[in-house]
Scaffold this motif. Structure first.
Motif, PDB file in Angstrom:
ATOM      1  N   PRO A   7       0.722  -0.470  -0.030  1.00  0.00           N
ATOM      2  CA  PRO A   7       0.179  -0.059   0.027  1.00  0.00           C
ATOM      3  C   PRO A   7       0.806   1.142  -0.115  1.00  0.00           C
ATOM      4  N   ALA A   8       2.003   1.118   0.934  1.00  0.00           N
ATOM      5  CA  ALA A   8       3.105   2.296   0.659  1.00  0.00           C
ATOM      6  C   ALA A   8       3.106   2.745  -0.668  1.00  0.00           C
ATOM      7  N   VAL A   9       3.849   1.361  -1.648  1.00  0.00           N
ATOM      8  CA  VAL A   9       4.432   2.185  -2.733  1.00  0.00           C
ATOM      9  C   VAL A   9       3.190   2.145  -4.189  1.00  0.00           C
ATOM     10  N   GLN A  10       1.756   1.536  -3.624  1.00  0.00           N
ATOM     11  CA  GLN A  10       0.418   2.420  -4.508  1.00  0.00           C
ATOM     12  C   GLN A  10       0.395   3.116  -4.265  1.00  0.00           C
ATOM     13  N   ASN A  11       0.795   4.219  -2.358  1.00  0.00           N
ATOM     14  CA  ASN A  11       0.169   5.433  -2.473  1.00  0.00           C
ATOM     15  C   ASN A  11       0.548   6.633  -3.289  1.00  0.00           C
ATOM     16  N   ALA A  12       2.373   6.104  -3.471  1.00  0.00           N
ATOM     17  CA  ALA A  12       3.640   6.993  -3.742  1.00  0.00           C
ATOM     18  C   ALA A  12       3.223   6.671  -5.005  1.00  0.00           C
ATOM     19  N   CYS A  13       3.103   5.851  -5.765  1.00  0.00           N
ATOM     20  CA  CYS A  13       2.418   5.782  -7.021  1.00  0.00           C
ATOM     21  C   CYS A  13       1.359   6.804  -7.567  1.00  0.00           C
ATOM     22  N   GLN A  14       0.193   6.946  -6.654  1.00  0.00           N
ATOM     23  CA  GLN A  14      -1.115   7.725  -6.721  1.00  0.00           C
ATOM     24  C   GLN A  14      -0.756   9.018  -6.702  1.00  0.00           C
ATOM     25  N   ALA A  15       0.560   9.269  -5.464  1.00  0.00           N
ATOM     26  CA  ALA A  15       0.819  10.378  -5.657  1.00  0.00           C
ATOM     27  C   ALA A  15       1.631  11.114  -6.605  1.00  0.00           C
ATOM     28  N   LEU A  16       2.076  10.403  -6.880  1.00  0.00           N
ATOM     29  CA  LEU A  16       2.728  10.815  -8.469  1.00  0.00           C
ATOM     30  C   LEU A  16       2.431  11.053  -9.782  1.00  0.00           C
ATOM     31  N   ASN A  17       1.151  10.216  -9.975  1.00  0.00           N
ATOM     32  CA  ASN A  17       0.116  10.541 -11.283  1.00  0.00           C
ATOM     33  C   ASN A  17      -0.221  11.522 -11.148  1.00  0.00           C
ATOM     34  N   LYS A  18      -0.698  11.952  -9.247  1.00  0.00           N
ATOM     35  CA  LYS A  18      -0.971  13.394  -9.170  1.00  0.00           C
ATOM     36  C   LYS A  18      -0.542  14.379  -9.325  1.00  0.00           C
ATOM     37  N   LYS A  19       0.726  14.106  -9.254  1.00  0.00           N
ATOM     38  CA  LYS A  19       1.625  15.145  -9.687  1.00  0.00           C
ATOM     39  C   LYS A  19       1.881  15.036 -11.492  1.00  0.00           C
ATOM     40  N   LEU A  20       1.648  14.507 -12.169  1.00  0.00           N
ATOM     41  CA  LEU A  20       2.102  13.739 -13.306  1.00  0.00           C
ATOM     42  C   LEU A  20       0.606  14.567 -13.991  1.00  0.00           C
ATOM     43  N   PHE A  21      -0.127  14.540 -13.306  1.00  0.00           N
ATOM     44  CA  PHE A  21      -1.451  15.142 -13.965  1.00  0.00           C
ATOM     45  C   PHE A  21      -1.851  16.506 -13.393  1.00  0.00           C
ATOM     46  N   LYS A  22      -0.988  17.558 -13.010  1.00  0.00           N
ATOM     47  CA  LYS A  22      -1.153  18.400 -12.208  1.00  0.00           C
ATOM     48  C   LYS A  22      -0.469  19.149 -13.725  1.00  0.00           C
ATOM     49  N   LEU A  23       1.077  18.896 -13.861  1.00  0.00           N
ATOM     50  CA  LEU A  23       2.140  19.624 -14.698  1.00  0.00           C
ATOM     51  C   LEU A  23       1.274  19.661 -16.020  1.00  0.00           C
ATOM     52  N   ALA A  24       0.209  18.173 -15.996  1.00  0.00           N
ATOM     53  CA  ALA A  24      -0.893  17.837 -17.546  1.00  0.00           C
ATOM     54  C   ALA A  24      -1.482  18.695 -17.707  1.00  0.00           C
ATOM     55  N   LYS A  25      -2.150  19.489 -17.055  1.00  0.00           N
ATOM     56  CA  LYS A  25      -3.195  20.236 -17.019  1.00  0.00           C
ATOM     57  C   LYS A  25      -2.508  21.632 -17.306  1.00  0.00           C
ATOM     58  N   ASN A  26      -1.628  22.184 -16.567  1.00  0.00           N
ATOM     59  CA  ASN A  26      -0.875  23.331 -16.724  1.00  0.00           C
ATOM     60  C   ASN A  26      -0.452  23.694 -18.354  1.00  0.00           C
ATOM     61  N   LEU A  27      -0.167  22.687 -18.570  1.00  0.00           N
ATOM     62  CA  LEU A  27       0.668  23.281 -19.591  1.00  0.00           C
ATOM     63  C   LEU A  27      -0.659  23.728 -21.117  1.00  0.00           C
ATOM     64  N   LYS A  28       0.284  24.774 -21.793  1.00  0.00           N
ATOM     65  CA  LYS A  28      -0.341  25.550 -22.610  1.00  0.00           C
ATOM     66  C   LYS A  28      -0.923  24.161 -23.552  1.00  0.00           C
ATOM     67  N   ASP A  29      -2.477  24.773 -23.944  1.00  0.00           N
ATOM     68  CA  ASP A  29      -3.454  24.300 -25.459  1.00  0.00           C
ATOM     69  C   ASP A  29      -3.173  22.608 -24.679  1.00  0.00           C
ATOM     70  N   SER A  30      -3.327  22.072 -23.128  1.00  0.00           N
ATOM     71  CA  SER A  30      -3.812  21.127 -22.508  1.00  0.00           C
ATOM     72  C   SER A  30      -4.635  20.644 -22.895  1.00  0.00           C
ATOM     73  N   VAL A  31      -5.313  19.095 -23.188  1.00  0.00           N
ATOM     74  CA  VAL A  31      -6.264  18.701 -23.526  1.00  0.00           C
ATOM     75  C   VAL A  31      -7.096  17.936 -22.183  1.00  0.00           C
ATOM     76  N   LEU A  32      -6.318  18.410 -21.197  1.00  0.00           N
ATOM     77  CA  LEU A  32      -6.857  17.913 -19.735  1.00  0.00           C
ATOM     78  C   LEU A  32      -7.295  18.852 -18.824  1.00  0.00           C
ATOM     79  N   LYS A  33      -6.875  19.827 -19.365  1.00  0.00           N
ATOM     80  CA  LYS A  33      -7.181  21.078 -18.321  1.00  0.00           C
ATOM     81  C   LYS A  33      -8.758  21.800 -18.265  1.00  0.00           C
TER      82      LYS A  33
END
Length: 745
Positions: free
Chosen positions: A521-547
């Protein structure tokens, strides 16, 4: 190319090639420049004092650097060792070379340090020691009257005492339709892993040490060294990527670690200390235990009265206990119970957790007693257990988070061919061999504790997961990589798992079948947190399709972040990293049980074991011809490594039932068969057709992964199943383990 989920796939061990080719390095194999070698000198008496220890001539020998004894031992912090060891029982932890008192046979009393191992070992034989001997007691059976209740301490958190009496056992027992009254014994067992205990200490100066240690917990060894020697935690690094078998013997720091660190600090040199095979019998053992059961049941086999008492040995200085008598009422919901556990202090070293500690010991009399009830009622042993089936742990009055034991009985019986059993003892034969069918239930805790993990995505879009957890041969390295790959939506080859280093995020000792449920579960939580950071970066990119998307709206798969509602809309993780100027993305996260809810349900792993034995009618020789174990253990991350764990437990169960025992000569207080020639364990010819079934079990309460451990469950049900099969074959009930052929003549 699409990567499919790896959880549930039988992936081979990722480190397997390193192990089978001999490339994997173990604690005693690391190169160190100008390495010195230490050899431990052991006492040859069981109790008394060292009157004199003369090392003067030995110190003159060419190649001998120093000899450490209680007379010249360097000072240490002498922090209370018990709090520097996650697995220490209540009491006063043994401190090597503390004084001239001898507390048990084989106690370490000196360390010879030389420039070669051979010289150190030879010089150790030349030390002149004069003892003052005292009378001692090492026999559990003749000292039962000295039994007492164990002290309660930190160990009780994972080893709770027996529950208090419930109802009126004596009255209900006397009024029962059927009654049993049986006494059981099992002998001492020693762990005997292939890799012997070694510590290689690299002296880096200014109180800094790098230690390659054989251990089941790198942080546990780090805590021990730092606290005992008064060092800063950050200056002690313990590394243990490969462990050649532990089985519980590596849960506590063993004295070779103390000796190696002591010598390294004193001499300011690199030092290695390795224990030989005979010395491995001086670091702990499964304690011999006397047990008494009295069960009462009605005419339908419903158990209504349970008495189970266990008496085990401990040392004079620590109160070692196991969970032995708690299991019966967890399986069979009797309203009237009396459960007792006593210990007898003797002049031996403290016993030590050995695979399925307490469970392997306690389930044997419980399941043999149930077999006795079945025969008294002329009832099928499977039917008897189904008649006592409950989704409630009666000892705590809590519902089980999941329990597919009924399916274990049904699927295991069908696979084994239980319906072909003639229930009459001594009724089935094959030539001059008596055939016996036996079965038993297995049970083990499904616990989890606190753990941490770090996830790092690098500039190339690959991920490194970090945790201090060890892999003692269970497949931890592989399954943690599988968990991470699935959470991140990456192929398994794009994920690496760094582990077994005390510098990495915290993980507890690896034991008790709680590692996957704790670190996973610690590995699972760390990976989910990493995904959230990636998603936040993706949303903030210019012309992001995920904004405009929310985190719950996306999937991570094949190295892409995609919209769940429209998978055609996606962003490449590699592109997100590139847009982040190639900077690594890191996160460290913890996982632990919710203290508000975790105690509300009972949690356990269950199994049903079916065994066929052949017993030579004239010679009494017993062979286990085949065995089936059906296991319900939540989600199985990797069926291949999990099956390997259960098969290993089954082999050990056969060993416990028929082979394994250390003989203590009470005249000398010494183990007489401290070698692999005379300590009998199964060989290939003893192991025949073994099969494992994993029964589907869904449990989202134990942890978000739904996993339970399988390390212990494989061994607990085999000894009683074999014992019951021997009775079916011969008509003779054996209550002592191991079962020797002479008991059947």
């Amino acid at each position: 190319m699409e990567n499919t989920p790896s959880i549930g796939k039988p992936i081979s061990r990722l480190e397997g090639q390193l192990k089978v080719t001999g490339s994997a390095k173990y604690a005693g194999e690391y190169y160190a420049e100008d390495l010195l070698y230490g050899y431990v000198v052991n006492s040859t008496i069981t109790k008394g004092k060292i009157k004199s220890i003369d090392t003067s001539e030995v110190k003159k020998m060419s190649g001998v650097i120093e000899v450490f004894t209680h007379e010249n031992k360097p000072s240490t912090a002498w922090f209370d060792f018990r709090y520097a060891d996650m697995d220490a029982p209540p009491g006063t932890v043994f401190k090597p070379l503390k004084d001239n008192d001898i507390r048990y046979n084989g106690q370490p009393i000196a360390l010879v340090v030389a420039d070669t191992f051979e010289m150190a070992r030879y010089a150790a034989t030349k030390i002149s020691i004069v003892y003052e001997e005292e009378s001692f007691e090492t026999d559990l059976k003749t000292n039962v009257e000295k039994q007492r209740d164990p002290k309660k301490g930190l160990a009780s958190m994972l080893k709770p005492p027996p529950p208090p009496p419930n109802g009126d056992f004596e009255k209900e027992y006397q009024n029962s339709y059927v009654k049993t009254d049986s006494k059981f014994t099992h002998g001492t067992e020693h762990h005997n892993p292939m890799e012997m205990y070694a510590s290689t200490v690299i002296y880096e100066g200014k109180g800094k040490l790098k230690i390659y240690d054989k251990t089941q917990g790198t942080i546990n060894s780090q805590m021990y060294v730092a606290n005992v020697f008064g060092l800063k935690m950050k200056n002690v690094q313990v590394i243990s990527p490969f462990v050649g078998g532990g089985f519980g013997s590596g849960l506590r720091p063993q004295h070779q670690l103390f000796m190696a660190v002591m010598a390294s600090l004193a001499l300011k040199r690199n030092v290695r200390v390795t224990l030989d095979r005979a010395q491995m019998y001086m670091i702990g053992h499964r304690p011999p235990t006397l047990q008494h059961t009295k069960f009462g049941a009605d005419q339908n086999g419903k158990v209504n009265a349970i008495y189970h008492k266990a008496t085990g040995e401990t040392s004079r200085f620590e109160d070692y206990v196991e969970i032995v008598v708690n299991w019966a009422n967890m399986l069979y919901p009797a309203e009237n119970t009396l459960l007792q556990h006593q210990i007898v202090p003797l002049d031996v070293y403290t016993p030590l957790d050995m695979r399925a500690p307490g469970g392997s010991t306690g389930m044997h009399p419980i399941e043999v007693t149930m077999d006795e009830i079945a025969y008294q009622l002329n009832m099928d042993p499977v039917e008897l257990r189904l008649n006592n089936y409950s989704m409630i742990d009666k000892s705590s009055d809590k519902e089980y988070s999941s329990k597919e034991l009924k399916e274990c009985f049904l699927q295991g019986a069908e696979k084994f061919g239980w319906d072909k059993r003639n229930p009459v003892p001594r009724s089935m034969k094959r030539g001059n061999k008596l055939i016996g069918y036996g079965m038993a239930t297995g049970m083990w805790d499904a616990n989890r504790i606190f753990g941490r993990a770090e996830a790092i995505m690098t500039a190339d879009g690959k991920v490194e997961i970090k945790s201090a957890v060890t892999d003692i041969g269970t497949g931890t390295f592989t399954i943690m990589t599988q968990i991470a790959a699935d959470e991140l939506g990456l192929p398994i080859e794009d994920v690496t798992f760094s582990y077994a280093d005390s510098k990495l995020p915290f993980a507890p000792i690896q034991g008790g079948s709680f590692t996957t449920a704790t670190v996973g579960p610690a590995v699972q939580n760390a990976c989910q947190a990493l995904n959230k950071k990636l998603f936040k970066l993706a949303k903030n990119l210019k012309d992001s399709v995920l904004k405009d998307a929310k985190f719950k709206d996306v999937n991570f798969k094949n190295g892409l972040i995609t919209l769940r509602s429209n998978p055609e809309i996606s962003m490449s993780v590699k592109d997100i990293i590139d847009a982040n100027e190639g900077k690594a993305i890191k996160t460290t996260n913890s996982a632990m049980p919710n203290p508000l809810t975790y105690g509300k349900k009972a949690r356990a792993v269950h199994s049903a074991v079916f065994v066929e034995v052949e017993v030579d009618e004239e010679l009494g020789m017993i062979e286990v011809k085949r065995a089936v174990t059906a296991v319900a253990a939540g989600k199985i991350i990797n069926p291949k490594t999990a099956e390997s764990q259960v098969l290993g437990g089954m082999v050990w169960g056969i060993s416990k039932a028929l082979h394994e025992e250390t003989i203590l000569d009470h005249q000398f207080g010494k183990y007489m068969n401290a070698n692999l020639g005379e300590y009998h364990i199964p060989v290939h010819a003893d192991i025949q057709d073994l099969e494992v079934i994993f029964v589907e079990e869904n449990d989202q309460f134990v942890n978000d992964l739904g996993v339970k451990g399988v390390g212990e469950i494989g061994g607990v049900g085999i000894p009683p199943a074999i014992t019951n099969a021997v009775f079916h074959a011969t008509g003779k009930r054996i209550y002592d383990l191991p079962i020797h052929f002479d008991k059947l003549l």
